[in-house]
Structure formats: structure tokens, C-alpha cells
Scaffold this motif. Structure first.
Motif, PDB file in Angstrom:
ATOM      1  N   VAL A   1       0.829  -1.212   0.000  1.00  0.00           N
ATOM      2  CA  VAL A   1       0.000   0.000   0.000  1.00  0.00           C
ATOM      3  C   VAL A   1       0.858   1.254   0.000  1.00  0.00           C
ATOM      4  O   VAL A   1       0.592   2.219  -0.729  1.00  0.00           O
ATOM      5  N   GLU A   2       1.903   1.264   0.808  1.00  0.00           N
ATOM      6  CA  GLU A   2       2.762   2.437   0.904  1.00  0.00           C
ATOM      7  C   GLU A   2       3.457   2.731  -0.422  1.00  0.00           C
ATOM      8  O   GLU A   2       3.518   3.882  -0.870  1.00  0.00           O
ATOM      9  N   LEU A   3       3.969   1.691  -1.066  1.00  0.00           N
ATOM     10  CA  LEU A   3       4.647   1.867  -2.350  1.00  0.00           C
ATOM     11  C   LEU A   3       3.659   2.305  -3.427  1.00  0.00           C
ATOM     12  O   LEU A   3       3.949   3.219  -4.206  1.00  0.00           O
ATOM     13  N   ALA A   4       2.492   1.651  -3.477  1.00  0.00           N
ATOM     14  CA  ALA A   4       1.502   1.993  -4.501  1.00  0.00           C
ATOM     15  C   ALA A   4       1.066   3.443  -4.380  1.00  0.00           C
ATOM     16  O   ALA A   4       0.906   4.143  -5.387  1.00  0.00           O
ATOM     17  N   GLU A   5       0.890   3.929  -3.163  1.00  0.00           N
ATOM     18  CA  GLU A   5       0.487   5.324  -2.997  1.00  0.00           C
ATOM     19  C   GLU A   5       1.605   6.272  -3.421  1.00  0.00           C
ATOM     20  O   GLU A   5       1.358   7.306  -4.042  1.00  0.00           O
ATOM     21  N   SER A   6       2.844   5.905  -3.104  1.00  0.00           N
ATOM     22  CA  SER A   6       3.956   6.811  -3.384  1.00  0.00           C
ATOM     23  C   SER A   6       4.198   6.992  -4.880  1.00  0.00           C
ATOM     24  O   SER A   6       4.765   8.006  -5.298  1.00  0.00           O
ATOM     25  N   VAL A   7       3.789   6.010  -5.717  1.00  0.00           N
ATOM     26  CA  VAL A   7       3.979   6.139  -7.161  1.00  0.00           C
ATOM     27  C   VAL A   7       2.660   6.371  -7.888  1.00  0.00           C
ATOM     28  O   VAL A   7       2.616   6.336  -9.119  1.00  0.00           O
ATOM     29  N   SER A   8       1.584   6.614  -7.150  1.00  0.00           N
ATOM     30  CA  SER A   8       0.292   6.853  -7.787  1.00  0.00           C
ATOM     31  C   SER A   8       0.315   8.146  -8.589  1.00  0.00           C
ATOM     32  O   SER A   8       1.026   9.103  -8.251  1.00  0.00           O
ATOM     33  N   MET A   9      -0.462   8.175  -9.659  1.00  0.00           N
ATOM     34  CA  MET A   9      -0.546   9.378 -10.487  1.00  0.00           C
ATOM     35  C   MET A   9      -1.002  10.577  -9.663  1.00  0.00           C
ATOM     36  O   MET A   9      -0.497  11.693  -9.819  1.00  0.00           O
ATOM     37  N   ALA A  10      -1.978  10.345  -8.790  1.00  0.00           N
ATOM     38  CA  ALA A  10      -2.534  11.445  -8.003  1.00  0.00           C
ATOM     39  C   ALA A  10      -1.468  12.100  -7.133  1.00  0.00           C
ATOM     40  O   ALA A  10      -1.332  13.328  -7.101  1.00  0.00           O
ATOM     41  N   LEU A  11      -0.689  11.275  -6.422  1.00  0.00           N
ATOM     42  CA  LEU A  11       0.341  11.849  -5.549  1.00  0.00           C
ATOM     43  C   LEU A  11       1.466  12.465  -6.365  1.00  0.00           C
ATOM     44  O   LEU A  11       1.982  13.535  -6.015  1.00  0.00           O
ATOM     45  N   MET A  12       1.851  11.823  -7.469  1.00  0.00           N
ATOM     46  CA  MET A  12       2.949  12.365  -8.251  1.00  0.00           C
ATOM     47  C   MET A  12       2.592  13.710  -8.868  1.00  0.00           C
ATOM     48  O   MET A  12       3.458  14.570  -9.056  1.00  0.00           O
ATOM     49  N   LEU A  13       1.317  13.909  -9.160  1.00  0.00           N
ATOM     50  CA  LEU A  13       0.894  15.227  -9.640  1.00  0.00           C
ATOM     51  C   LEU A  13       0.994  16.267  -8.532  1.00  0.00           C
ATOM     52  O   LEU A  13       1.348  17.421  -8.782  1.00  0.00           O
ATOM     53  N   VAL A  14       0.702  15.872  -7.299  1.00  0.00           N
ATOM     54  CA  VAL A  14       0.868  16.786  -6.169  1.00  0.00           C
ATOM     55  C   VAL A  14       2.343  17.134  -5.998  1.00  0.00           C
ATOM     56  O   VAL A  14       2.708  18.292  -5.744  1.00  0.00           O
ATOM     57  N   LEU A  15       3.209  16.148  -6.154  1.00  0.00           N
ATOM     58  CA  LEU A  15       4.645  16.383  -6.008  1.00  0.00           C
ATOM     59  C   LEU A  15       5.161  17.379  -7.033  1.00  0.00           C
ATOM     60  O   LEU A  15       6.161  18.068  -6.796  1.00  0.00           O
ATOM     61  N   GLU A  16       4.476  17.462  -8.180  1.00  0.00           N
ATOM     62  CA  GLU A  16       4.874  18.422  -9.209  1.00  0.00           C
ATOM     63  C   GLU A  16       4.747  19.867  -8.730  1.00  0.00           C
ATOM     64  O   GLU A  16       5.365  20.772  -9.287  1.00  0.00           O
ATOM     65  N   THR A  17       3.953  20.092  -7.700  1.00  0.00           N
ATOM     66  CA  THR A  17       3.747  21.460  -7.202  1.00  0.00           C
ATOM     67  C   THR A  17       4.818  21.872  -6.192  1.00  0.00           C
ATOM     68  O   THR A  17       4.819  23.013  -5.732  1.00  0.00           O
ATOM     69  N   LEU A  18       5.706  20.958  -5.836  1.00  0.00           N
ATOM     70  CA  LEU A  18       6.806  21.268  -4.928  1.00  0.00           C
ATOM     71  C   LEU A  18       8.019  21.778  -5.706  1.00  0.00           C
ATOM     72  O   LEU A  18       8.152  21.528  -6.901  1.00  0.00           O
TER      73      LEU A  18
END
Length: 319
Positions: A122-139
Motif C-alpha cells: 500500500v505504501e509503495l503503490a500510494e507513493s507512485v500513484s498518479m494522483a500523488l505524483m501530480l501533487v509532487l509536481e507542485t513542490l
């Protein structure tokens, strides 16, 4: 300054290599160490960059620097390799930020066909999810590196500080700021694997049957659809928001009646997804975010340059 010296290792001279049994032996040993950590290093680079192609390039750069290091001077090869990878990824990320300003239309991370074990973690799947990676783009690049290394990989502040060339105290502050930023934007409503698969399957059937009513049933009222054609294939220039607009866009655009459409279930970035084939040719991949049993995010990657990691599974790991 030599990169290896900057990272804390010493460049290996030819005479030193001969003294320890020859350069070939040393390269073989370095290769074995590198390959033992390759999946981890790729995952680090991919989470920092959102691009598998760039992550592959970073690993090549990491390898070239690693074979030039005197391994005898390295106490923890894993930490050292992560440090090299992070620095190379940060250099590339800063350049990519400038390139993405000129990107045609919306930008989405490059999707990866992932192995079943990624979905089980679960932790790995969330960390590479499209949704989270799009959030990371704002950093900022540094915030992203600190957040990813700390939150996804559990790396200590001292190691992160060495990787991003900051003091541990500064890294603490950056981590707190990045965590607060991400938490305010990441999806909060979780679903079970079965619920996610059921929602994606309902979405798949609605696509294949071009059934507007069925699409509206599975879409959340505030669903967001983003498509990425990279200026090569047609895509919407901006996100589409709202169930009615998204459903009509899908029925009117993605499911044209004059083409033979096949929608296949797949696993992308650790989550259920769909691969769309038009007249037998791969047209794109749809990564899907599911919350409360409804589809809340649709990420349609059509740019053919981003579909090179869909044919074979990519192993990922946080360890």
C-alpha cells in the motif's frame, strides 16, 4: 570538483585498481553492488522525476560515477548510491522544470506497467500513484527530494542533508513545509483494492459500451479528467471538471463510433488502470483514482513518448 570526491568517495587510480587484483574484478564487484540496489535507485529517480526515461538516464549517470569510486572508502553502498542518484535526479529535475514550462498542453507522469507486488504494498503503490505524483509536481525540486526520501523511503535527515546539500536543520524545515503542502492536496478517502477494481471495471464497461448513463453512475460529481498528448496526439489543453462534462467528453471524444475501441484492464503505478486500443493500436493509458467507490481522477496519457514502459513490467521497491 570531481563528483566522486564531492560525494565523499575517492576516484580510483589505475595503479590502485591493479593493486587490488585488477580493474576487471573491481568493475564486476561494483556492478554486483549496483544491480543489488538498482530497483531501489530507479524508484527513487522515478518518484523524483515522474519520467521513466529520465530515471533510466539518471541510473546510467549514477553507474558511471559509482564505478569511479573507491568502494573501500564507502561504508554504506546503498546510502551512497541513493545519494548519487538523488543529486543526479535533482540536476535533471531542475532542467525539466524549465522544459515543462514549454510543454504543449497538460503534463502527466509517465505511466509504468507494474508488477503485482507493487499493488500489494500500500505504501509503495500510494507513493507512485498518479494522483500523488501530480501533487509532487507542485513542490520545488529540493522540497520534492526531501519529501520523497523522507516520507517514501524513510531516509534519515543527515543522509538527506548530504544528498541535497543542506544542513540537517534546514532539511527538517523543508520536510515539514513539504509534508504540510502535500497533505493539504493529496486524496484522503481510501478504498479497498476490491472497491477500486470494481469501480475501474464499471468504468471500463461504460467506455466500451459508450453508455453515458453508466459513466455518470461511476463518476464522482467533482471528477477531474486530464489528458496528455505532448503536442503529438490530440488532448484537452486544460483539465475537465465535473461528471457531466467528463462523461460527455469521453463519449464524444474517446469513444468515437467510427473506430474499433478495445479497453483492456491493466495495472499502472500500482493501481488498476485501462489500456485503450483503437483499431488494434495502443492509443493511450488511463490511470484512475478511486475514492468512496467512485472515480474522482482520470489521467489519460496519449503521448507515445511516454508509453514505452507499458509493454513490460517495471519492478519498484522502497527498500
Amino acid at each position: 570538483m570531481d563528483t566522486t570526491a564531492e560525494l565523499g568517495g575517492q576516484p580510483r587510480s589505475d595503479s590502485a585498481a591493479v593493486g587490488r587484483g585488477g580493474g576487471d574484478h573491481i568493475i564486476v564487484a561494483a556492478t554486483e553492488t549496483f544491480l543489488a540496489h538498482r530497483n531501489l535507485l530507479f524508484t527513487v529517480a522515478y518518484e523524483l522525476l515522474g519520467s521513466a526515461a529520465d530515471a533510466d538516464d539518471v541510473l546510467q549517470e549514477t553507474w558511471l560515477r559509482w564505478v569511479g569510486v573507491d568502494a573501500v572508502q564507502v561504508d554504506e553502498p546503498r546510502a551512497y548510491l541513493v545519494r548519487i542518484t538523488t543529486r543526479q535526479a535533482l540536476n535533471r529535475l531542475r532542467a525539466m522544470k524549465r522544459r515543462r514550462e514549454a510543454y504543449v498542453g497538460s503534463w502527466l507522469p509517465e505511466p509504468l506497467l507494474t508488477t503485482p507486488d507493487v499493488a500489494c504494498d500500500v505504501e509503495l503503490a500510494e507513493s507512485v500513484s498518479m494522483a500523488l505524483m501530480l501533487v509532487l509536481e507542485t513542490l520545488t525540486p529540493t522540497e520534492r527530494a526531501v519529501f520523497v526520501l523522507r516520507e517514501a523511503f524513510g531516509i534519515g535527515y543527515d543522509e538527506i542533508a548530504a544528498a541535497v546539500d543542506k544542513t540537517p536543520a534546514a532539511v527538517h524545515q523543508i520536510a515539514h513545509r513539504a509534508r504540510r503542502h502535500v497533505e493539504a492536496r493529496r486524496p484522503r478517502r481510501s478504498v479497498t483494492a476490491g472497491q477500486a477494481e470494481a469501480a475501474v471495471e464499471a468504468f471500463r464497461r461504460a467506455l466500451e459500451t459508450r453508455d453515458l448513463r453508466s459513466l455518470l453512475d461511476v463518476l464522482a460529481p467533482d471528477v477531474v479528467a486530464i489528458s496528455d498528448g505532448g503536442g503529438i496526439k490530440q488532448a484537452t489543453p486544460r483539465p475537465i471538471i465535473g461528471a457531466d462534462k467528463v462523461a460527455r467528453f469521453i463519449v464524444g471524444g474517446l469513444t468515437k463510433k467510427d473506430v474499433a475501441l478495445t479497453v483492456a484492464a491493466t495495472m499502472v503505478n500500482g493501481s488498476p488502470a485501462l489500456a485503450l486500443y483503437v483499431d488494434g493500436e495502443l492509443d493511450g493509458v488511463i490511470a484512475i483514482r478511486v475514492e468512496d467507490t467512485h472515480v474522482t481522477g482520470i489521467y489519460y496519457v496519449r503521448n507515445p513518448q511516454k508509453l514505452t514502459h507499458i509493454e513490460s513490467e517495471t519492478p519498484l521497491t522502497l527498500r
